[in-house]
Design a protein around this motif. Structure first.
Motif, mmCIF file in Angstrom:
data_model
loop_
_atom_site.group_PDB
_atom_site.id
_atom_site.type_symbol
_atom_site.label_atom_id
_atom_site.label_comp_id
_atom_site.label_asym_id
_atom_site.label_seq_id
_atom_site.Cartn_x
_atom_site.Cartn_y
_atom_site.Cartn_z
ATOM 1 N N ASN A 17 141.182 48.903 10.803
ATOM 2 C CA ASN A 17 140.330 47.664 10.493
ATOM 3 C C ASN A 17 141.318 46.425 10.349
ATOM 4 N N GLU A 18 140.721 45.211 11.211
ATOM 5 C CA GLU A 18 141.657 44.263 11.527
ATOM 6 C C GLU A 18 141.886 43.506 10.243
ATOM 7 N N THR A 19 141.082 43.458 9.392
ATOM 8 C CA THR A 19 141.164 42.567 8.188
ATOM 9 C C THR A 19 142.137 43.374 7.272
ATOM 10 N N ASN A 20 142.009 44.567 7.096
ATOM 11 C CA ASN A 20 142.949 45.737 6.376
ATOM 12 C C ASN A 20 144.367 45.433 6.973
ATOM 13 N N GLN A 21 144.642 45.328 8.205
ATOM 14 C CA GLN A 21 145.804 45.125 8.896
ATOM 15 C C GLN A 21 146.409 43.830 8.348
ATOM 16 N N ILE A 22 145.783 42.683 8.404
ATOM 17 C CA ILE A 22 146.338 41.527 8.046
ATOM 18 C C ILE A 22 146.616 41.396 6.771
ATOM 19 N N ILE A 23 145.761 42.051 5.950
ATOM 20 C CA ILE A 23 146.063 42.046 4.504
ATOM 21 C C ILE A 23 147.549 42.951 4.184
ATOM 22 N N HIS A 24 147.447 43.957 4.880
ATOM 23 C CA HIS A 24 148.716 44.892 4.780
ATOM 24 C C HIS A 24 150.049 43.733 5.202
ATOM 25 N N TYR A 25 149.835 43.089 6.384
ATOM 26 C CA TYR A 25 151.074 42.451 6.883
ATOM 27 C C TYR A 25 151.687 41.330 5.939
ATOM 28 N N ILE A 26 150.584 40.949 4.987
ATOM 29 C CA ILE A 26 150.839 40.009 3.740
ATOM 30 C C ILE A 26 151.167 40.795 2.584
ATOM 31 N N PRO A 131 144.318 54.410 0.389
ATOM 32 C CA PRO A 131 145.682 54.285 0.765
ATOM 33 C C PRO A 131 146.188 55.444 0.932
ATOM 34 N N SER A 132 147.146 55.468 1.907
ATOM 35 C CA SER A 132 147.936 56.537 2.461
ATOM 36 C C SER A 132 149.004 57.469 1.380
ATOM 37 N N PHE A 133 149.314 56.353 0.465
ATOM 38 C CA PHE A 133 150.290 56.928 -0.633
ATOM 39 C C PHE A 133 149.840 57.968 -1.381
ATOM 40 N N ILE A 134 148.385 58.098 -1.536
ATOM 41 C CA ILE A 134 147.691 58.909 -2.257
ATOM 42 C C ILE A 134 147.716 60.306 -1.942
ATOM 43 N N LYS A 135 147.874 60.329 -0.550
ATOM 44 C CA LYS A 135 148.225 61.705 0.185
ATOM 45 C C LYS A 135 149.873 62.152 -0.231
ATOM 46 N N ASP A 136 150.725 61.245 0.031
ATOM 47 C CA ASP A 136 152.167 61.436 0.164
ATOM 48 C C ASP A 136 152.770 60.002 -0.322
ATOM 49 N N LEU A 137 153.548 60.153 -1.355
ATOM 50 C CA LEU A 137 154.152 59.004 -1.878
ATOM 51 C C LEU A 137 155.439 58.268 -0.817
ATOM 52 N N GLN A 138 155.688 59.213 0.073
ATOM 53 C CA GLN A 138 156.543 58.717 0.884
ATOM 54 C C GLN A 138 156.165 57.522 1.904
ATOM 55 N N PHE A 139 154.761 57.300 2.073
ATOM 56 C CA PHE A 139 153.946 56.200 2.689
ATOM 57 C C PHE A 139 154.433 55.100 1.982
ATOM 58 N N LEU A 140 154.837 54.992 0.573
ATOM 59 C CA LEU A 140 155.033 53.607 0.144
ATOM 60 C C LEU A 140 156.538 52.944 0.714
ATOM 61 N N LEU A 141 157.167 54.082 1.503
ATOM 62 C CA LEU A 141 158.495 53.645 2.172
ATOM 63 C C LEU A 141 158.147 53.392 3.717
ATOM 64 N N ILE A 142 157.052 54.026 4.110
ATOM 65 C CA ILE A 142 156.836 53.898 5.336
ATOM 66 C C ILE A 142 155.997 52.651 5.709
ATOM 67 N N GLY A 143 155.191 52.329 4.687
ATOM 68 C CA GLY A 143 154.488 50.953 4.791
ATOM 69 C C GLY A 143 155.201 49.795 5.295
ATOM 70 N N PRO A 144 156.473 49.413 4.633
ATOM 71 C CA PRO A 144 157.046 48.255 4.985
ATOM 72 C C PRO A 144 157.680 48.303 6.556
ATOM 73 N N LEU A 145 158.159 49.577 6.665
ATOM 74 C CA LEU A 145 158.646 49.798 8.201
ATOM 75 C C LEU A 145 157.563 49.587 9.298
ATOM 76 N N LYS A 150 155.000 46.967 13.810
ATOM 77 C CA LYS A 150 153.596 46.204 14.156
ATOM 78 C C LYS A 150 153.769 44.764 14.595
ATOM 79 N N LEU A 151 154.690 44.268 13.769
ATOM 80 C CA LEU A 151 154.773 42.654 13.944
ATOM 81 C C LEU A 151 155.920 42.484 15.028
ATOM 82 N N THR A 152 156.744 43.277 15.006
ATOM 83 C CA THR A 152 157.904 43.316 16.106
ATOM 84 C C THR A 152 157.782 43.673 17.456
#
Length: 156
Positions: A17-26, A131-145, A150-152
């Motif tokens: 979802n585009e709104t969710n992506q924008i929220i995640h970018y922030i 949220p992905s991290f509910i399935k695997d906590l490593q997604f907490l480290l994947i999210g920032p990357l 996505k932005l670059t």
């Protein structure tokens, strides 16, 4: 071990979802930034007592944890992912240091952390997926990357 592409593809499933992506970018960078601030709020005396061979160049937990994460997690994904995250971590440490010199870093970090997580959960409510991290906590480290990629990356 999963490749970076496998991690990104799996992470992207619950971020269409585009709104969710924008929220995640922030919010994802804000959470990452605030966690570094929380680590920096741990007194250096605790670091000294934990590691008997204390080095004054390593004066905060954020540096120790940040270097550990980049070396042992991001480097496994690839050199350029490692390099990007190392730069982000070092910039976040510098910015949090500035905050620490001008206001209460602990309170600032807690406020950013709470507000950003509210945004994250709202984004996932809009998305309609957990949220992905509910399935695997490593997604907490994947999210920032994932956000950095996505932005670059060049849009197709």
């Amino acid at each position: 071990m999963k490749t970076a592409k496998q991690w990104f593809d799996e992470y992207a499933v619950s971020h269409q979802n585009e709104t969710n992506q924008i929220i995640h970018y922030i919010c994802v960078p804000a959470i990452f930034f605030s966690v570094i601030g929380l680590f920096m709020s741990i007194p250096p005396t605790l670091l000294k007592s934990t590691f008997k061979l204390y080095n004054p160049l390593i004066e905060n937990w954020a540096f120790v944890v940040g270097i550990f994460l980049t070396i042992f997690f991001y480097l496994r994904l690839g050199f350029w992912y490692f390099t990007k995250m190392l730069v982000v971590i070092l910039l976040a440490i510098a910015a949090n240091n500035w905050i620490n010199n001008n206001t209460n870093l602990l309170i600032t970090s807690i406020v950013i952390f709470v507000v950003a997580w509210i945004g994250q959960f709202y984004g996932h409510k809009v998305e309609g997926k957990k949220p992905s991290f509910i399935k695997d906590l490593q997604f907490l480290l994947i999210g920032p990357l994932w956000v950095i990629e996505k932005l670059t990356s060049k849009q197709k």
